[in-house]
Design a protein around this motif. Structure first.
Motif, mmCIF file in Angstrom:
data_model
loop_
_atom_site.group_PDB
_atom_site.id
_atom_site.type_symbol
_atom_site.label_atom_id
_atom_site.label_comp_id
_atom_site.label_asym_id
_atom_site.label_seq_id
_atom_site.Cartn_x
_atom_site.Cartn_y
_atom_site.Cartn_z
ATOM 1 N N GLY A 140 -19.433 8.916 -3.377
ATOM 2 C CA GLY A 140 -18.997 7.794 -2.553
ATOM 3 C C GLY A 140 -19.249 8.037 -1.079
ATOM 4 N N GLU A 141 -19.074 9.269 -0.622
ATOM 5 C CA GLU A 141 -19.357 9.615 0.763
ATOM 6 C C GLU A 141 -20.823 9.340 1.120
ATOM 7 O OE1 GLU A 141 -17.285 11.806 3.332
ATOM 8 O OE2 GLU A 141 -16.091 10.229 2.398
ATOM 9 N N LYS A 142 -21.720 9.675 0.201
ATOM 10 C CA LYS A 142 -23.141 9.441 0.450
ATOM 11 C C LYS A 142 -23.448 7.943 0.506
ATOM 12 C CE LYS A 142 -24.700 13.749 -1.736
ATOM 13 N NZ LYS A 142 -25.567 14.346 -2.791
ATOM 14 N N VAL A 143 -22.837 7.194 -0.387
ATOM 15 C CA VAL A 143 -23.046 5.742 -0.387
ATOM 16 C C VAL A 143 -22.466 5.134 0.892
ATOM 17 C CG1 VAL A 143 -22.513 3.587 -1.592
ATOM 18 C CG2 VAL A 143 -23.048 5.638 -2.918
ATOM 19 N N LEU A 144 -21.292 5.597 1.291
ATOM 20 C CA LEU A 144 -20.662 5.095 2.511
ATOM 21 C C LEU A 144 -21.537 5.366 3.725
ATOM 22 C CD1 LEU A 144 -18.189 3.888 3.982
ATOM 23 C CD2 LEU A 144 -17.223 6.214 4.037
ATOM 24 N N ALA A 145 -22.107 6.569 3.791
ATOM 25 C CA ALA A 145 -22.963 6.916 4.925
ATOM 26 C C ALA A 145 -24.208 6.043 4.984
ATOM 27 C CB ALA A 145 -23.355 8.392 4.841
ATOM 28 N N ALA A 146 -24.736 5.668 3.822
ATOM 29 C CA ALA A 146 -25.969 4.887 3.779
ATOM 30 C C ALA A 146 -25.736 3.386 3.887
ATOM 31 C CB ALA A 146 -26.730 5.197 2.487
ATOM 32 N N GLN A 147 -24.657 2.894 3.281
ATOM 33 C CA GLN A 147 -24.472 1.450 3.163
ATOM 34 C C GLN A 147 -23.232 0.922 3.880
ATOM 35 O OE1 GLN A 147 -24.747 0.014 -0.901
ATOM 36 N NE2 GLN A 147 -26.139 1.682 -1.492
ATOM 37 N N GLY A 148 -22.341 1.812 4.292
ATOM 38 C CA GLY A 148 -21.116 1.363 4.922
ATOM 39 C C GLY A 148 -20.093 0.892 3.906
ATOM 40 N N GLN A 149 -18.914 0.480 4.406
ATOM 41 C CA GLN A 149 -17.823 0.113 3.520
ATOM 42 C C GLN A 149 -18.119 -1.122 2.682
ATOM 43 O OE1 GLN A 149 -14.263 -0.791 5.738
ATOM 44 N NE2 GLN A 149 -15.177 -2.521 6.840
ATOM 45 N N ASP A 150 -19.107 -1.942 3.098
ATOM 46 C CA ASP A 150 -19.414 -3.155 2.345
ATOM 47 C C ASP A 150 -20.139 -2.876 1.032
ATOM 48 O OD1 ASP A 150 -18.149 -4.811 4.128
ATOM 49 O OD2 ASP A 150 -19.937 -5.094 5.366
ATOM 50 N N ALA A 151 -20.427 -1.607 0.778
ATOM 51 C CA ALA A 151 -20.913 -1.263 -0.566
ATOM 52 C C ALA A 151 -19.839 -1.594 -1.599
ATOM 53 C CB ALA A 151 -21.275 0.218 -0.634
ATOM 54 N N TRP A 152 -18.581 -1.643 -1.139
ATOM 55 C CA TRP A 152 -17.462 -2.116 -1.948
ATOM 56 C C TRP A 152 -16.939 -3.368 -1.231
ATOM 57 C CZ3 TRP A 152 -18.550 2.855 -0.630
ATOM 58 C CH2 TRP A 152 -18.779 3.761 -1.671
ATOM 59 N N PRO A 153 -17.549 -4.521 -1.446
ATOM 60 C CA PRO A 153 -17.365 -5.688 -0.565
ATOM 61 C C PRO A 153 -15.918 -6.081 -0.330
ATOM 62 C CG PRO A 153 -19.098 -6.091 -2.173
ATOM 63 C CD PRO A 153 -18.449 -4.804 -2.567
ATOM 64 N N ASN A 154 -15.096 -6.040 -1.368
ATOM 65 C CA ASN A 154 -13.701 -6.429 -1.218
ATOM 66 C C ASN A 154 -12.795 -5.230 -0.945
ATOM 67 O OD1 ASN A 154 -14.258 -9.214 -1.784
ATOM 68 N ND2 ASN A 154 -14.380 -8.686 -3.967
ATOM 69 N N CYS A 155 -12.990 -4.194 -1.746
ATOM 70 C CA CYS A 155 -12.042 -3.080 -1.710
ATOM 71 C C CYS A 155 -12.267 -2.134 -0.540
ATOM 72 C CB CYS A 155 -12.112 -2.315 -3.033
ATOM 73 S SG CYS A 155 -11.597 -3.305 -4.464
ATOM 74 N N GLY A 156 -13.531 -1.991 -0.090
ATOM 75 C CA GLY A 156 -13.791 -1.110 1.046
ATOM 76 C C GLY A 156 -13.060 -1.552 2.295
ATOM 77 N N PRO A 157 -13.259 -2.783 2.755
ATOM 78 C CA PRO A 157 -12.524 -3.250 3.934
ATOM 79 C C PRO A 157 -11.017 -3.288 3.717
ATOM 80 C CG PRO A 157 -14.464 -4.607 3.549
ATOM 81 C CD PRO A 157 -14.313 -3.723 2.347
ATOM 82 N N ALA A 158 -10.589 -3.683 2.516
ATOM 83 C CA ALA A 158 -9.156 -3.773 2.253
ATOM 84 C C ALA A 158 -8.476 -2.410 2.364
ATOM 85 C CB ALA A 158 -8.914 -4.365 0.866
ATOM 86 N N ALA A 159 -9.181 -1.361 1.994
ATOM 87 C CA ALA A 159 -8.619 -0.009 2.062
ATOM 88 C C ALA A 159 -8.813 0.632 3.432
ATOM 89 C CB ALA A 159 -9.259 0.870 0.989
ATOM 90 N N GLY A 160 -9.528 -0.031 4.344
ATOM 91 C CA GLY A 160 -9.799 0.556 5.649
ATOM 92 C C GLY A 160 -10.823 1.661 5.589
ATOM 93 N N LEU A 161 -11.753 1.548 4.663
ATOM 94 C CA LEU A 161 -12.730 2.613 4.438
ATOM 95 C C LEU A 161 -13.594 2.870 5.669
ATOM 96 C CD1 LEU A 161 -13.762 4.529 2.209
ATOM 97 C CD2 LEU A 161 -15.353 2.749 1.501
ATOM 98 N N GLY A 162 -13.976 1.796 6.369
ATOM 99 C CA GLY A 162 -14.848 1.970 7.523
ATOM 100 C C GLY A 162 -14.144 2.515 8.750
ATOM 101 N N ALA A 163 -12.820 2.498 8.757
ATOM 102 C CA ALA A 163 -12.065 2.945 9.924
ATOM 103 C C ALA A 163 -11.532 4.364 9.779
ATOM 104 C CB ALA A 163 -10.894 1.985 10.170
#
Length: 384
Positions: A69-92
C-alpha cells in the motif's frame, strides 16, 4: 512535511483504510476481484511487487499488505482508494508505518539446560509422573539428563513461559488437572524447578496451551490456547509473576486441530508462526502470525502427521537457521525429528529410539523468543 515520508502513513491510518474497505478483514476474498484488507486488484498487487510475499493479497500479512500500500500511495496518492483514502486521512498522514528499530533480544534464556549449545527437552514420564530432562546433542538425538522429581503427572499442558521471575532462567507453566489453576514453576538450571505462584483458575477450559511469543510488544512471552467449548483460539497476555490477562479472541475453527505448537518465523515477516495437525486429514497446517490480530492460513505441509503425538518445537537441531520439530511415533514409541526448511515444510530424519523407561509424553522446553500472532483463525482465513 515534518518527520517521515510525504508518501507514507502510520499503521493506524492504514487500518482505518482497511476498516472502510473491508471491515478490517486482512484475509478477505469476496470474489469481486479485490483482495485483502486494502482491497488490491491482483494486477496492482503484482505490479507493485506483492507476489514476493504471497500469490494473492489476502494471503499476505497485514504488514506485507501495508508495505505494498505504501508503494501504491507513493505512486498514485490517496485517490487510489477513492472513497476510503480521503476518509481515513491517508494523504495527510506522513508517518513511516514501520520505522527501523534495533531488534530486542529474547526475553528469556534458551532451551539449552546444560550449556552445551544444543536445545534440550523436558517430558513427563507417564508411568512415574517424574519430569525428565533430555539433553540434545545435535543431529545425534538426545541423551538422558537429570530427573527433576515427582508429581508432574498431576499437571497437563506443561509449557515454556519464558523467564517469569527475572532470574535469567526459563520457567514453566502447567494446568493443575484437579483444580484447573495455572501453576508456575521456576527453573533453576540443571537443578530442576521450584514451585512458583498460582496464576489463577479457569485454565481447565482450554487445551493446546502454547507459548506464542510476545504478542503485544511488552517484552514478555504470551500464551495461546484453544477454548474447548467454542473451538476459538484465545490469547493470554503475560504480566510477569502476576500471571496472565485475557487478550484477543483469534477466531473459531481451532478445535479441528491438535498438537498446536510454535514453529518460529516460517515466512520471514518477523512474527513467529504456528503449526498444527488437522485431526480429520492428518495434514500439518501452518498459520502465519501477524501480531495482536491473530493468524492467517499458511501452507499445508502434507499428510501423515496424524501418526505422531506431542509435536514440539525443538529449536534448530541441524543448524540451518530453521526451527525443527520432534514428535513421538505412536506406533513405535520412537522420537522422530523433522527438519524445518521454511515455507516448504519439513523433512524427516532417522528416528531417535525411545529409551527404556523414557516418557511417552513430550512437552515444550523452557524458551521464549519474540513471537507474535492476524485476524480470525481457521474459520476466518481465506487463502484463495
Amino acid at each position: 512535511m515534518g518527520a517521515g515520508s510525504a508518501h507514507a502513513a502510520s499503521v493506524s491510518t492504514w487500518e482505518k483504510v482497511a476498516q472502510c474497505e473491508s471491515s478490517g478483514n486482512w484475509s478477505i476474498n469476496t470474489g469481486n476481484g479485490y483482495y485483502g484488507g486494502l482491497q488490491f486488484s491482483l494486477s496492482t498487487w503484482d505490479g507493485y511487487g506483492g507476489s514476493a510475499y504471497a500469490a494473492y493479497p489476502n494471503q499476505a500479512s497485514e504488514k506485507q499488505q501495508i508495505l505494498i500500500g505504501e508503494k501504491v500511495l507513493a505512486a498514485q496518492g490517496q485517490d487510489a482508494w477513492p472513497n476510503c483514502g480521503p476518509a481515513a486521512g491517508l494523504g495527510a498522514d506522513h508517518a513511516d508505518p514501520y520505522p527501523s528499530t534495533t531488534p530486542t533480544p529474547d526475553s528469556a534464556p534458551t532451551r539449552d539446560i546444560n550449556g552445551d549449545g544444543h536445545d534440550d527437552l523436558v517430558a513427563v514420564n507417564a508411568a512415574t509422573g517424574h519430569l525428565q530432562a533430555f539433553y540434545g546433542n545435535g543431529t545425534a538425538g538426545y541423551t538422558l539428563g537429570p530427573d527433576f522429581g515427582a508429581g508432574w503427572g498431576a499437571y497437563s499442558d506443561i509449557t515454556d513461559a519464558g523467564d517469569l521471575n527475572g532470574d535469567g532462567r526459563a520457567d514453566l507453566v502447567a494446568v493443575n488437572n484437579a483444580t484447573g489453576h495455572l501453576q508456575a514453576f521456576y527453573g533453576n538450571g540443571t537443578g530442576g524447578y521450584t514451585l512458583g505462584p498460582d496464576l489463577g483458575a479457569g485454565w481447565g477450559a482450554y487445551s493446546d496451551i502454547t507459548n506464542a511469543g510476545d504478542l503485544n510488544g511488552d517484552g514478555r512471552p504470551d500464551l495461546v490456547a484453544v477454548n474447548n467449548a467454542t473451538g476459538h483460539l484465545q490469547a493470554f497476555y503475560s504480566n510477569g509473576t502476576a500471571g496472565y490477562t485475557l487478550g484477543p479472541d483469534f477466531g473459531a475453527g481451532w478445535g479441528a486441530y491438535s498438537s498446536i505448537t510454535n514453529a518460529g518465523d516460517l515466512n520471514g515477516d518477523g512474527h513467529d508462526d504456528l503449526v498444527a495437525v488437522n485431526t480429520a486429514t492428518g495434514h500439518l497446517q501452518a498459520f502465519y502470525g501477524n501480531g495482536t490480530a491473530g493468524y492467517s492460513f499458511g501452507p499445508d505441509f502434507g499428510a501423515g502427521w496424524g501418526a505422531y503425538g506431542n509435536l514440539t518445537d525443538a529449536g534448530d537441531i541441524n543448524g540451518d537457521g530453521h526451527d525443527d520439530l520432534v514428535g513421538v511415533n505412536t506406533a513405535t514409541g520412537h522420537l522422530q525429528a523433522f527438519y524445518g526448511n521454511g515455507t516448504a515444510g519439513y523433512t524427516p530424519v532417522a528416528p531417535t529410539s525411545a529409551r527404556a523407561g523414557a516418557p511417552t509424553t513430550t512437552s515444550p522446553d523452557p524458551r521464549a523468543s519474540p513471537r507474535n500472532g492476524a485476524r480470525g483463525g481457521p474459520a476466518g482465513c481465506r487463502p484463495e
